[in-house]
Write a protein that holds these residues in place. Sequence first.
Motif, PDB file in Angstrom:
ATOM      1  N   THR A  68       0.836  -1.354   0.005  1.00 49.19           N
ATOM      2  CA  THR A  68       0.026   0.019   0.004  1.00 49.19           C
ATOM      3  C   THR A  68       0.813   1.383   0.054  1.00 49.19           C
ATOM      4  N   ASP A  69       2.206   1.283   0.413  1.00 50.63           N
ATOM      5  CA  ASP A  69       3.069   2.269   0.394  1.00 50.63           C
ATOM      6  C   ASP A  69       3.808   2.406  -0.964  1.00 50.63           C
ATOM      7  N   ASP A  70       3.380   1.725  -1.813  1.00 50.10           N
ATOM      8  CA  ASP A  70       4.187   1.699  -3.086  1.00 50.10           C
ATOM      9  C   ASP A  70       3.379   2.971  -3.791  1.00 50.10           C
ATOM     10  N   PRO A  71       4.329   3.908  -4.588  1.00 47.63           N
ATOM     11  CA  PRO A  71       3.728   5.174  -4.968  1.00 47.63           C
ATOM     12  C   PRO A  71       2.914   4.749  -6.236  1.00 47.63           C
ATOM     13  N   LEU A  72       2.916   3.686  -6.753  1.00 44.22           N
ATOM     14  CA  LEU A  72       1.783   3.352  -7.776  1.00 44.22           C
ATOM     15  C   LEU A  72       0.696   3.384  -7.450  1.00 44.22           C
ATOM     16  N   VAL A  73       0.505   3.116  -6.300  1.00 48.53           N
ATOM     17  CA  VAL A  73      -1.148   2.864  -5.491  1.00 48.53           C
ATOM     18  C   VAL A  73      -1.748   4.298  -5.671  1.00 48.53           C
ATOM     19  N   MET A  74      -1.224   5.427  -5.231  1.00 46.04           N
ATOM     20  CA  MET A  74      -1.838   6.590  -5.119  1.00 46.04           C
ATOM     21  C   MET A  74      -1.687   7.216  -6.795  1.00 46.04           C
ATOM     22  N   GLN A  75      -0.628   6.929  -7.469  1.00 45.11           N
ATOM     23  CA  GLN A  75      -0.690   7.057  -8.917  1.00 45.11           C
ATOM     24  C   GLN A  75      -1.827   6.679  -9.451  1.00 45.11           C
ATOM     25  N   THR A  76      -2.173   5.541  -9.191  1.00 43.36           N
ATOM     26  CA  THR A  76      -3.348   5.075  -9.994  1.00 43.36           C
ATOM     27  C   THR A  76      -4.713   5.720  -9.742  1.00 43.36           C
ATOM     28  N   ILE A  77      -4.885   5.928  -8.165  1.00 44.72           N
ATOM     29  CA  ILE A  77      -5.980   6.688  -7.837  1.00 44.72           C
ATOM     30  C   ILE A  77      -6.007   8.372  -8.438  1.00 44.72           C
ATOM     31  N   GLU A  78      -4.835   8.802  -8.151  1.00 39.80           N
ATOM     32  CA  GLU A  78      -4.885  10.551  -8.734  1.00 39.80           C
ATOM     33  C   GLU A  78      -4.964  10.261 -10.411  1.00 39.80           C
ATOM     34  N   TYR A  79      -4.597   9.184 -10.838  1.00 36.65           N
ATOM     35  CA  TYR A  79      -4.880   9.425 -12.551  1.00 36.65           C
ATOM     36  C   TYR A  79      -6.428   9.133 -12.823  1.00 36.65           C
ATOM     37  N   ASN A  80      -7.111   8.370 -11.761  1.00 30.05           N
ATOM     38  CA  ASN A  80      -8.445   8.158 -12.213  1.00 30.05           C
ATOM     39  C   ASN A  80      -9.188   9.287 -11.701  1.00 30.05           C
ATOM     40  N   HIS A  81      -8.908   9.939 -10.666  1.00 31.24           N
ATOM     41  CA  HIS A  81      -9.587  11.422 -10.209  1.00 31.24           C
ATOM     42  C   HIS A  81      -9.387  12.487 -11.144  1.00 31.24           C
ATOM     43  N   ASP A  82      -8.046  12.418 -11.968  1.00 32.81           N
ATOM     44  CA  ASP A  82      -7.684  13.451 -12.823  1.00 32.81           C
ATOM     45  C   ASP A  82      -8.756  13.018 -14.042  1.00 32.81           C
ATOM     46  N   LEU A  83      -8.623  11.971 -14.354  1.00 33.62           N
ATOM     47  CA  LEU A  83      -9.648  11.663 -15.828  1.00 33.62           C
ATOM     48  C   LEU A  83     -11.110  11.802 -15.410  1.00 33.62           C
ATOM     49  N   ALA A  84     -11.661  11.313 -14.148  1.00 34.54           N
ATOM     50  CA  ALA A  84     -13.027  11.593 -13.700  1.00 34.54           C
ATOM     51  C   ALA A  84     -13.248  13.218 -13.780  1.00 34.54           C
ATOM     52  N   GLN A  85     -12.374  14.052 -13.437  1.00 34.24           N
ATOM     53  CA  GLN A  85     -12.570  15.323 -13.406  1.00 34.24           C
ATOM     54  C   GLN A  85     -12.706  15.968 -14.753  1.00 34.24           C
ATOM     55  N   ARG A  86     -11.784  15.386 -15.858  1.00 33.90           N
ATOM     56  CA  ARG A  86     -11.901  15.801 -17.334  1.00 33.90           C
ATOM     57  C   ARG A  86     -13.279  15.392 -17.824  1.00 33.90           C
ATOM     58  N   MET A  87     -13.710  14.216 -17.295  1.00 32.42           N
ATOM     59  CA  MET A  87     -15.028  13.564 -17.846  1.00 32.42           C
ATOM     60  C   MET A  87     -16.101  14.254 -17.286  1.00 32.42           C
ATOM     61  N   ALA A  88     -16.139  15.090 -16.278  1.00 27.67           N
ATOM     62  CA  ALA A  88     -17.279  15.625 -15.639  1.00 27.67           C
ATOM     63  C   ALA A  88     -17.915  14.725 -14.693  1.00 27.67           C
ATOM     64  N   ILE A  89     -17.411  13.713 -14.282  1.00 29.77           N
ATOM     65  CA  ILE A  89     -17.771  12.482 -13.433  1.00 29.77           C
ATOM     66  C   ILE A  89     -17.472  12.908 -11.773  1.00 29.77           C
ATOM     67  N   SER A  90     -18.529  12.980 -11.232  1.00 25.63           N
ATOM     68  CA  SER A  90     -18.428  13.419  -9.657  1.00 25.63           C
ATOM     69  C   SER A  90     -19.011  12.304  -8.801  1.00 25.63           C
ATOM     70  N   GLY A  91     -19.752  11.394  -9.377  1.00 24.00           N
ATOM     71  CA  GLY A  91     -20.444  10.373  -8.561  1.00 24.00           C
ATOM     72  C   GLY A  91     -20.202   8.897  -9.091  1.00 24.00           C
ATOM     73  N   THR A  92     -20.506   8.028  -8.356  1.00 25.58           N
ATOM     74  CA  THR A  92     -20.279   6.610  -8.622  1.00 25.58           C
ATOM     75  C   THR A  92     -21.912   5.915  -8.420  1.00 25.58           C
ATOM     76  N   PRO A  93     -22.056   4.749  -9.149  1.00 25.61           N
ATOM     77  CA  PRO A  93     -21.122   4.041 -10.219  1.00 25.61           C
ATOM     78  C   PRO A  93     -21.330   5.168 -11.481  1.00 25.61           C
ATOM     79  N   SER A  94     -20.293   5.306 -12.167  1.00 25.85           N
ATOM     80  CA  SER A  94     -20.507   5.914 -13.443  1.00 25.85           C
ATOM     81  C   SER A  94     -19.907   5.062 -14.597  1.00 25.85           C
TER      82      SER A  94
END
Length: 250
Positions: A195-221
Amino acid sequence: MLKHLLPLCLAAGLALPAAATDLDNLSDAERAAFRAEVRAYLLENPEVLMEAIAVLEQRQSQAEVERDGMMVAANMDALFNSAFDVSFGNPDADVVIVEFMDYRCGYCRRAHPEVADLVELDGNIRVIIKEFPILGEQSLLAARFAIATRIALGDEAYMDMHNAMMEMRGDMTEPALLGLAAELGLDGPAILAATDDPLVMQTIEYNHDLAQRMAISGTPSFVFGDQMVRGYVPLDGMQDIVALLRETAN
């Protein structure tokens, strides 16, 4: 307001003086008469207003579909080809579905078995999972633990953990997740260390950035092919969307 009412009045057949069609040049008397005429007509024919609202809603809906399609097109690679994600189903599917999900989301849990049924019943669908924790610290912890499972133990172990966490009851605490890993026969301490691997938070941040670009604010989408669907969709609704995608593709 009068400028918005003028097209409606003309369409409804209200007789207006030629000069009165230029609302910027109406006299006070003409303006008052026009307002009275409009009010009287709408009171006598309220269905006209409902029809106008229906047309407006249809146009807004169509505009939203077009905007969504543009956002999907602009983010195709991040949606469908990201190395951060795990997918299941037919790798050669003709329909690919992307799901933004949160382990603490009640509607994600409700959709989970129906998405699995869709994949099994259809046989020609692939689903890409986007870890998108938005419901607090337990959501974030759960997503980190799931991604760490993949890093430490691989995609198959990730899917086992993902499915179990979607059915898990109670708080998603570290001891509870370690207990779940033990039930699944997985190496909990190895997952926790990952869980301390940097890739963990990179994955989450990547998906959050993508969701912001897609105007996604809720789940499931969901993204079905080139269409976005925000919120829970039952199995028969998903089947209808898939059928329509295939129909329009031919």
